[in-house]
Design an enzyme around this catalytic site. Structure first.
Site, PDB file in Angstrom:
ATOM      1  N   LYS A 228      -1.249   4.157  -1.525  1.00 54.89           N
ATOM      2  CA  LYS A 228      -1.143   2.844  -0.862  1.00 54.89           C
ATOM      3  C   LYS A 228      -1.389   2.968   0.639  1.00 54.89           C
ATOM      4  CE  LYS A 228       1.908   0.831  -4.325  1.00 54.89           C
ATOM      5  NZ  LYS A 228       2.417   2.008  -5.049  1.00 54.89           N
TER       6      LYS A 228
HETATM    7  N1  5IU Z   1       3.612   0.329  -8.984  1.00 57.43           N
HETATM    8  C1  5IU Z   1       4.369  -0.681  -9.504  1.00 57.43           C
HETATM    9  N2  5IU Z   1       4.140  -1.979  -9.140  1.00 57.43           N
HETATM   10  C2  5IU Z   1       3.163  -2.326  -8.262  1.00 57.43           C
HETATM   11  C3  5IU Z   1       2.401  -1.262  -7.726  1.00 57.43           C
HETATM   12  C4  5IU Z   1       2.645   0.017  -8.097  1.00 57.43           C
HETATM   13  O1  5IU Z   1       5.260  -0.465 -10.328  1.00 57.43           O
HETATM   14  O2  5IU Z   1       2.934  -3.504  -7.997  1.00 57.43           O
HETATM   15  I1  5IU Z   1       0.973  -1.736  -6.455  1.00 57.43           I
HETATM   16  C5  5IU Z   1       3.805   1.741  -9.345  1.00 57.43           C
HETATM   17  C6  5IU Z   1       5.144   2.313  -9.026  1.00 57.43           C
HETATM   18  C7  5IU Z   1       5.327   3.321 -10.098  1.00 57.43           C
HETATM   19  C8  5IU Z   1       4.617   2.755 -11.298  1.00 57.43           C
HETATM   20  O3  5IU Z   1       4.679   4.516  -9.746  1.00 57.43           O
HETATM   21  O4  5IU Z   1       3.628   1.898 -10.767  1.00 57.43           O
HETATM   22  C9  5IU Z   1       5.481   1.997 -12.260  1.00 57.43           C
HETATM   23  O5  5IU Z   1       6.434   2.844 -12.822  1.00 57.43           O
HETATM   24  P1  5IU Z   1       7.537   2.351 -13.903  1.00 57.43           P
HETATM   25  O6  5IU Z   1       6.711   1.954 -15.164  1.00 57.43           O
HETATM   26  O7  5IU Z   1       8.413   3.520 -14.132  1.00 57.43           O
HETATM   27  O8  5IU Z   1       8.265   1.158 -13.323  1.00 57.43           O
END
Ligand code: 5IU
Length: 475
Positions: free
Chosen positions: A308
């Site tokens: 990001k």
């Molecule tokens: N992630 C999110 N939401 C977003 C973005 C990135 O969850 O809007 I941009 C990332 C953060 C984490 C993964 O690395 O995606 C989701 O993980 P979980 O499925 O454990 O929540």
């Protein structure tokens, strides 16, 4: 009768004799009934008729402004173009048709210069979409397309469609002239002619239906969308998704390097990409990323750093290439914010050098209370459009950029049976992110990493996501 018309009439009768034009009740590709069927693939079995055809094309060619190369639309027109090329000494280029080969091979084979005008040769035109497909690839490679010579114009709207895209169609025969020649020669009855006439009136392919079908990202298969991808990593990702039948991205958010490697090894066969937050990994060293890269290669998935990026361009350049993690040396995909403007993308483009890099631009966030609003989201999508060589797609939660089949929608926040966590994460089910949310690839983290058996969980998510995708594209 003029000399050329006489030759065309003779040619039409030859086509009829070899059964390249048939009359009766036939099913078209899209399942409609047609009283006239053209199968010009049989032409290759009749060298003499191929000779007549190529001479007729060459006569037309002389009426067109000069062209540097010619290209036959695969497959039927390929041998026809070859003969024309041989007789006129006009070099030929060839377009690859097999989508699955695109990732590793060139779109266009043959030698040409930037700006060369390429004449298209095609057998039968109905909607004009095959010519446009070929044209798009030629243009992508730097050529210009202004004219197409076709054997038969079925007069169902293709000519108008091509004109709208700047291509002039020159047809040796139209369905009307073909029917007239055949009737004059006693090959068909008055009744057949009337049936064909009525059919043409009622089966016009409207320009809109062609455009809509071609540009609907959400209804197109990954195979059909592949040729539209411009970023090299996006092309690889499409290819992996198609080959492995998985649109699952694993968020491997574990803090122990060995645990991540073990997870990658067991879940590797079920994912198209493994997403990291490399700065949460304890005891990081270069060995970790090199071993992970080997596992990624072995199981054919892409490494993705969810960095990001969101600083001024110069800082982003350093963050991507330098420091402890040297992201550029191992990650094929990264995420970036649009918040600080296009400098971030310029920096990544510059710093990419010979590394492969695809960027997912963050247009929305799954977290509750995110400050991103509609205006920001739309501006992000617009920003990405100017970087089609760099952008693999967007991270978002809902159906956006529906008319951009070459970009992928990546959606995180996916887990079964849970609606969120204590820190603002919000979850949807695999089928709803694909069917309602418009995701092409879905990110699953804790749904897999915290499962009793992560490998089985990954397989379950993969199957659910793929089934939802197939349902969406009605396959
Ligand atoms: N992630 C999110 N939401 C977003 C973005 C990135 O969850 O809007 I941009 C990332 C953060 C984490 C993964 O690395 O995606 C989701 O993980 P979980 O499925 O454990 O929540």
């Amino acid at each position: 009768m003029e000399q050329r018309e006489l030759r065309l009439k003779e040619f039409a009768v030859e086509l009829f004799k070899i059964n390249a034009i048939k009359f009766g009740e036939y099913k078209t590709k899209v399942g409609l009934m047609t009283p006239v069927y053209c199968d010009l693939r049989v032409l290759v079995s009749y060298p003499k008729i191929m000779g007549i055809l190529s001479d007729l094309i060459i006569d037309t060619l002389h009426t067109i402004e000069s062209q540097e190369v010619i290209c036959g639309v695969p497959y039927t027109a390929l041998p026809i173009a070859t003969i024309v090329s041989f007789k006129t000494n006009l070099p030929m280029v060839m377009r690859r048709k097999e989508a699955k080969d695109y990732g590793t091979k060139k779109l266009i084979e043959g030698i040409f210069q930037e700006g060369d005008k390429c004449l298209i040769i095609e057998d039968v035109v109905t909607s004009g979409s095959s010519i446009l497909e070929t044209t798009k690839d030629l243009i992508k490679e730097g050529m210009k397309v202004t004219d197409a010579i076709v054997l038969l114009n079925r007069e169902q709207g293709g000519e108008k469609f091509l004109t709208q895209h700047g291509i002039k169609m020159h047809a040796l025969l139209t369905m009307t002239s073909l029917m007239k020649y055949l009737k004059d020669a006693g090959c068909v009855t008055e009744e057949s002619c009337k049936k064909v006439g009525d059919y043409l009136k009622n089966s016009q392919v409207t320009t809109n239906s062609v455009v809509t079908k071609r540009s609907k990202r959400l209804e197109m298969t990954f195979e059909d969308r592949f040729p539209y991808a411009k970023n090299e990593v996006a092309k690889r990702l499409f290819k992996i998704i198609i080959e492995k039948k998985t649109n699952l991205v694993l968020a491997a958010d574990l803090t122990d390097a060995t645990d991540i490697l073990n997870l990658a090894e067991s879940v590797g066969p079920h994912i198209c990409s493994l997403k990291l937050h490399v700065d949460i990994v304890e005891h990081f060293n270069d060995n970790f990323t090199s071993t992970l890269s080997q596992i990624a290669k072995k199981h054919n998935f892409l490494l993705f750093e969810d960095r990001k990026f969101a600083d001024i361009g110069k800082t982003v350049e350093y963050q991507y290439t330098r420091g402890v993690y040297k992201i550029a040396s191992w990650a094929s995909l990264v995420t970036a914010h649009s918040l600080t403007g296009h400098g971030v993308l310029d920096a990544l483009l510059l710093a990419r050098g010979s590394n492969e890099l695809g960027v997912f631009l963050l247009a929305e966030c799954s977290a509750k209370g995110s400050l991103i609003d509609e205006k920001y989201t739309n501006a992000t999508i617009t920003m990405g459009k100017n970087y089609s060589d760099l952008i693999a797609g967007y991270v978002c939660q809902q159906k956006l950029f529906v008319d951009e089949p070459g970009y992928l929608q990546l959606t995180p926040g996916v887990q079964l049976g849970v609606s969120g966590d204590d820190l603002g994460q919000q979850y949807n089910s695999p089928s709803s992110v694909i069917l309602e949310g418009g995701a092409d690839v879905a990110v699953v983290g804790r749904g897999i990493t915290k499962a009793g058996n992560p490998e089985n969980a990954a397989k379950e998510y993969k199957d659910l996501l793929w089934a939802a995708y197939l349902q969406r594209v009605k396959q």
